[in-house]
Write a protein that holds these residues in place. Structure first.
Motif, short mmCIF file in Angstrom:
data_model
loop_
_atom_site.label_atom_id
_atom_site.label_comp_id
_atom_site.label_asym_id
_atom_site.label_seq_id
_atom_site.Cartn_x
_atom_site.Cartn_y
_atom_site.Cartn_z
N GLU A 124 0.84 -1.19 0.03
CA GLU A 124 0.09 0.05 -0.03
C GLU A 124 0.79 1.23 0.07
OE1 GLU A 124 -3.36 2.58 -0.08
OE2 GLU A 124 -3.09 0.13 -0.55
N GLU A 125 1.77 1.27 0.83
CA GLU A 125 2.89 2.49 0.96
C GLU A 125 4.13 2.56 0.49
OE1 GLU A 125 2.52 3.91 5.08
OE2 GLU A 125 0.79 2.19 5.25
N GLY A 126 4.51 1.23 -0.42
CA GLY A 126 5.67 1.41 -0.99
C GLY A 126 6.78 1.46 0.21
N GLN A 127 6.66 1.01 1.30
CA GLN A 127 7.51 0.95 2.43
C GLN A 127 7.71 -0.02 3.42
OE1 GLN A 127 6.79 4.92 4.06
NE2 GLN A 127 5.68 3.84 5.91
N THR A 128 8.37 -0.43 4.39
CA THR A 128 8.35 -1.41 5.19
C THR A 128 9.04 -1.01 6.68
OG1 THR A 128 8.65 -3.79 5.76
CG2 THR A 128 10.56 -2.70 4.67
N THR A 129 8.35 -1.56 7.70
CA THR A 129 8.89 -0.75 9.18
C THR A 129 9.43 -2.13 9.69
OG1 THR A 129 7.14 0.96 9.26
CG2 THR A 129 8.51 0.07 11.21
N VAL A 130 10.60 -2.13 10.12
CA VAL A 130 11.37 -3.34 10.81
C VAL A 130 11.99 -2.70 12.21
CG1 VAL A 130 13.15 -5.01 10.72
CG2 VAL A 130 11.82 -4.35 8.77
N ASP A 131 11.61 -3.07 13.24
CA ASP A 131 12.01 -2.71 14.53
C ASP A 131 11.85 -1.04 14.87
OD1 ASP A 131 12.58 -5.31 15.40
OD2 ASP A 131 14.66 -5.19 14.80
N GLY A 132 10.84 -0.50 14.22
CA GLY A 132 10.60 1.01 14.50
C GLY A 132 11.21 1.59 13.42
N THR A 133 11.98 1.07 12.44
CA THR A 133 12.55 2.24 11.38
C THR A 133 11.96 1.69 10.14
OG1 THR A 133 14.68 1.79 12.63
CG2 THR A 133 14.70 2.56 10.24
N THR A 134 11.45 2.85 9.41
CA THR A 134 10.92 2.48 8.23
C THR A 134 11.90 2.71 6.85
OG1 THR A 134 8.95 3.58 8.90
CG2 THR A 134 9.01 3.43 6.69
N TYR A 135 11.57 1.93 6.07
CA TYR A 135 12.61 1.95 4.94
C TYR A 135 11.70 1.88 3.43
CZ TYR A 135 15.75 -0.31 8.34
OH TYR A 135 16.69 -0.57 9.25
N SER A 136 12.28 2.89 2.66
CA SER A 136 11.44 2.93 1.42
C SER A 136 11.90 1.86 0.35
CB SER A 136 11.74 4.35 0.79
OG SER A 136 11.30 5.13 1.45
N LEU A 137 10.96 1.47 -0.36
CA LEU A 137 11.12 0.35 -1.35
C LEU A 137 11.50 0.98 -2.67
CD1 LEU A 137 8.34 -1.99 -0.20
CD2 LEU A 137 10.73 -2.20 0.45
N PRO A 138 11.94 0.12 -3.53
CA PRO A 138 12.54 0.59 -4.82
C PRO A 138 11.21 1.12 -5.79
CG PRO A 138 13.08 -1.61 -4.62
CD PRO A 138 12.72 -1.23 -3.33
N ARG A 139 11.20 1.72 -6.90
CA ARG A 139 10.25 2.21 -7.79
C ARG A 139 10.84 1.67 -9.02
NH1 ARG A 139 8.22 6.62 -10.74
NH2 ARG A 139 5.92 6.60 -10.89
N PRO A 140 9.98 0.89 -9.94
CA PRO A 140 8.75 0.46 -9.66
C PRO A 140 8.64 -0.68 -8.38
CG PRO A 140 9.53 -0.36 -11.54
CD PRO A 140 10.52 0.64 -11.32
N PHE A 141 7.53 -0.90 -8.11
CA PHE A 141 7.50 -1.84 -6.89
C PHE A 141 6.42 -2.75 -7.31
CE2 PHE A 141 5.96 -3.57 -2.89
CZ PHE A 141 7.12 -4.50 -2.67
N LEU A 142 6.57 -4.27 -7.52
CA LEU A 142 5.40 -4.84 -8.00
C LEU A 142 5.21 -6.34 -7.40
CD1 LEU A 142 2.95 -5.51 -9.98
CD2 LEU A 142 4.63 -6.57 -11.65
N VAL A 143 4.24 -6.50 -6.73
CA VAL A 143 4.03 -7.98 -6.12
C VAL A 143 3.27 -8.66 -7.07
CG1 VAL A 143 3.18 -9.12 -4.22
CG2 VAL A 143 4.27 -7.08 -3.68
N VAL A 144 3.88 -9.57 -7.51
CA VAL A 144 3.00 -10.78 -8.25
C VAL A 144 2.99 -12.07 -7.51
CG1 VAL A 144 2.93 -11.78 -10.51
CG2 VAL A 144 4.07 -9.78 -10.41
N ALA A 145 1.94 -12.20 -6.94
CA ALA A 145 1.62 -13.50 -6.03
C ALA A 145 0.83 -14.58 -6.71
CB ALA A 145 1.06 -13.01 -4.73
N THR A 146 1.17 -15.91 -6.61
CA THR A 146 0.30 -16.84 -7.12
C THR A 146 -0.27 -17.64 -5.81
OG1 THR A 146 2.10 -18.49 -6.83
CG2 THR A 146 2.06 -17.09 -8.80
N GLN A 147 -1.51 -18.21 -6.02
CA GLN A 147 -2.07 -18.97 -4.92
C GLN A 147 -3.04 -20.11 -5.48
OE1 GLN A 147 -4.88 -16.84 -2.51
NE2 GLN A 147 -6.23 -16.49 -3.91
N ASN A 148 -3.06 -21.06 -4.98
CA ASN A 148 -3.77 -22.37 -5.20
C ASN A 148 -5.42 -22.06 -4.64
OD1 ASN A 148 -1.67 -23.56 -6.44
ND2 ASN A 148 -0.93 -24.41 -4.31
#
Length: 323
Positions: A124-148
């Motif tokens: 949703e936000e193009g970032q992730t927070t680990v142990d209270g620190t927020t890190y920006s993710l690269p652009r473009p950022f695309l998750v392609v997920a597969t599921q059964n």
């Protein structure tokens, strides 16, 4: 715009050279990338879900990460972890696979809901927070997920909040006999993925994504989007309709599809063809609908058929992409 049309056509051709015989799959896949969204591919094992995701990733010269979701996978296996270095008496952050441009989540619903939810902030936000620190993710950022399908053994249903963050859901389906014969011929002695070369870069796709946002959508087209989404919230066969996020993402993907066609404006046909892949996976059927064998795709198709289209008559046949 001409550069966008030519490049996205090459990406579609690259994907279709590996996953043949599935009309519309490549169009929706590339449109989701241009809309800066995320893609969920659902079907039974062995029909090419992961192959489709890999083909898209290899056609773009950018960083690619792959996650095999398993029941023992932890959230830190996705986002990364802080490691204490005794030499410096300090913690060092080791980024996880989400710090890539294209993230392939294979069989995402085989992990626990806690691990699946680790992707919510990323998507949703193009970032992730680990142990209270927020890190920006690269652009473009695309998750392609597969599921059964959830009826299969060892699967967990995706949380509603996570399904809503996937811009579109595609069903690969079985290929027709001619396409399956072509697959046998192509893969008899070699893997077509091994010979798939990049046709563009991540920087170009990020630039095209910015261009897509400037595609014009007339007020009547925007109202059509709102009419479709609003109808899901009052439909008797649904317990949960589509969210405002669905309205925004439907319009964004329609803009991407228009740009891929060389147009600087959105047509109602763009919205209509994308309604099923963009809306259906967000809906929750009522108990009566499930018992009657109705699917969410059936409900969206019915809504599209009875909702007035700007400048056209109702009751027209619906031909959704990726179906």
């Amino acid at each position: 715009m001409a550069d966008l049309v030519g490049t996205t056509a090459k990406v579609r051709d690259a994907v279709e050279s590996v996953v043949a015989g599935r009309a519309g799959l490549a169009d929706v896949t590339v449109a989701v990338l241009l809309a800066e969204g995320h893609l969920l591919i659902e079907d039974v094992p062995g029909v090419g879900k992961t192959t489709l995701a890999k083909a898209l990733a290899r056609s773009i010269d950018c960083r690619v990460g792959r996650i095999q979701f398993t029941p023992d996978l932890l959230p830190s296996d996705l986002t990364g972890v802080n490691i204490f270095r005794s030499a410096t008496h300090d913690f060092e952050f080791r980024p996880g696979p989400v710090f890539n441009n294209v993230v392939i989540g294979d069989e995402i619903n085989r992990a626990s809901p806690k691990t699946q939810s680790a992707l919510l902030e990323c998507m949703e936000e193009g970032q992730t927070t680990v142990d209270g620190t927020t890190y920006s993710l690269p652009r473009p950022f695309l998750v392609v997920a597969t599921q059964n399908p959830v009826e299969m053994e060892g699967t967990y249903p995706l949380p509603e909040a996570q399904r809503d963050r996937f811009t579109a859901r595609l069903t690969v389906g079985y290929p027709d006999p001619d396409a399956e014969m072509t697959m046998l011929d192509r893969q008899e002695s070699a893997d077509p993925l091994a010979h798939l070369a990049p046709v563009t870069t991540g920087a170009d796709m990020a630039r095209f994504a910015t261009l897509v946002r400037s595609v014009h959508a007339a007020p009547a087209v925007k109202q059509y989007v709102l009419d479709l989404v609003g109808a899901t919230r009052s439909h008797a066969g649904l317990r949960l309709g589509a969210s405002p996020r669905a309205s925004l993402q439907l319009l964004r993907v329609a803009k991407a599809l228009a740009a891929m066609s060389g147009r600087e404006h959105v047509l109602p046909d763009d919205v209509q063809g994308l309604a099923v892949p963009v809306l259906a996976h967000r809906l929750i059927l009522s108990t009566e609908s499930r018992l009657a064998g109705t699917t969410a795709e059936d409900v969206v198709t019915e809504i599209v058929q009875r909702t007035g289209v700007p400048g056209a008559r109702t009751g027209m046949p619906v031909r959704p992409f990726g179906r």
